[in-house]
Design a protein around this motif. Structure first.
Motif, PDB file in Angstrom:
ATOM      1  N   ASP A 146      -5.481  -1.486   5.944  1.00 19.94           N
ATOM      2  CA  ASP A 146      -5.843  -0.158   5.434  1.00 19.94           C
ATOM      3  C   ASP A 146      -6.779   0.562   6.398  1.00 19.94           C
ATOM      4  O   ASP A 146      -6.658   1.767   6.602  1.00 19.94           O
ATOM      5  N   TYR A 151       0.060   5.283   0.677  1.00 17.46           N
ATOM      6  CA  TYR A 151      -1.015   6.105   1.242  1.00 17.46           C
ATOM      7  C   TYR A 151      -0.867   7.560   0.829  1.00 17.46           C
ATOM      8  O   TYR A 151       0.241   8.083   0.681  1.00 17.46           O
ATOM      9  N   PRO A 175       0.813  -1.220   0.000  1.00 20.19           N
ATOM     10  CA  PRO A 175       0.000   0.000   0.000  1.00 20.19           C
ATOM     11  C   PRO A 175       0.844   1.267   0.000  1.00 20.19           C
ATOM     12  O   PRO A 175       1.888   1.336   0.650  1.00 20.19           O
ATOM     13  N   LYS A 195      -5.622   7.476   2.710  1.00 25.90           N
ATOM     14  CA  LYS A 195      -6.195   6.290   2.083  1.00 25.90           C
ATOM     15  C   LYS A 195      -5.165   5.635   1.183  1.00 25.90           C
ATOM     16  O   LYS A 195      -4.214   6.272   0.739  1.00 25.90           O
ATOM     17  N   ASN A 196      -5.369   4.386   0.910  1.00 23.94           N
ATOM     18  CA  ASN A 196      -4.532   3.637  -0.014  1.00 23.94           C
ATOM     19  C   ASN A 196      -4.791   4.179  -1.423  1.00 23.94           C
ATOM     20  O   ASN A 196      -5.939   4.319  -1.840  1.00 23.94           O
TER      21      ASN A 196
END
Length: 191
Positions: A179, A42, A40, A55-56
């Motif tokens: 997440d 972010y 991920p 957020k991813n």
């Protein structure tokens, strides 16, 4: 000539038949699909709301309802899942908001094998809440609520767009659970 061909065939083919009849043939066991997802990355989300978070970048942010300001959906197309985020202003109703958030998780008790509750406390940023990890064939594998205890209340839950089979969705559920925790850790109230 015919007998000679038959003798040659018998000499070569018969040993093959005899050799192949030795071990018992077993079917191959069913293998589990190995799912891997990208690491991920972010990014901060700037919203016209009283909160922000990271957020991813592999998820897509959509406004959930036109008539509900600050309700958003984070869609994960590769995992076939959505993280639903609902925001409420507290107006002397913190008890009922907490009860509703806790009841949302308890609705999954019928299908869940277990529900792990993990308190969340970030007193420096005035973010308090609870993280729920649901195991089993429940519709939602992870849920949370966050509040500052006076003005803001945020609820989030992940739902998959497939029939829940815990063993099959576990890799995706783990990825999304991380997440969700990151979202909780980066949540900031704006006022």
């Amino acid at each position: 000539m015919k007998t000679r061909i038959i003798k040659i065939l018998v000499l070569f083919v018969l040993p093959l038949f005899l050799y192949s009849c030795g071990d018992e043939v077993l079917p191959k066991p069913k293998a589990m699909l190995r799912l891997s997802y990208p690491v991920p990355v972010y990014e901060e989300v700037s919203l016209p709301c009283s909160y922000s978070f990271e957020k991813n970048e592999f998820s897509e942010l959509h406004n959930a309802k036109r008539n509900k300001k600050c309700w958003y959906n984070l869609e994960y197309k590769k995992q076939m899942a959505t993280l639903y985020i609902s925001y409420f202003r507290i107006n002397n109703n913190l008890d009922s908001l907490l009860r509703d958030a806790q009841n949302l998780t308890q609705e999954h008790v019928v299908k869940a094998e277990g529900i792990l509750q993990e308190p969340y406390l970030d007193s420096e940023n005035k973010v308090y809440g609870m993280f729920y990890e649901v195991s089993g064939n429940a519709a939602s594998q992870s849920q949370f609520y966050l509040t500052d205890s006076s003005t803001h209340f945020l609820v989030g839950s992940i739902y998959f767009k497939v029939k829940p089979n815990y063993d099959s969705i576990l890799p995706a559920a783990d990825y999304l659970r991380n997440d969700m925790r990151h979202l909780m850790e980066t949540l900031r109230w704006k006022d």
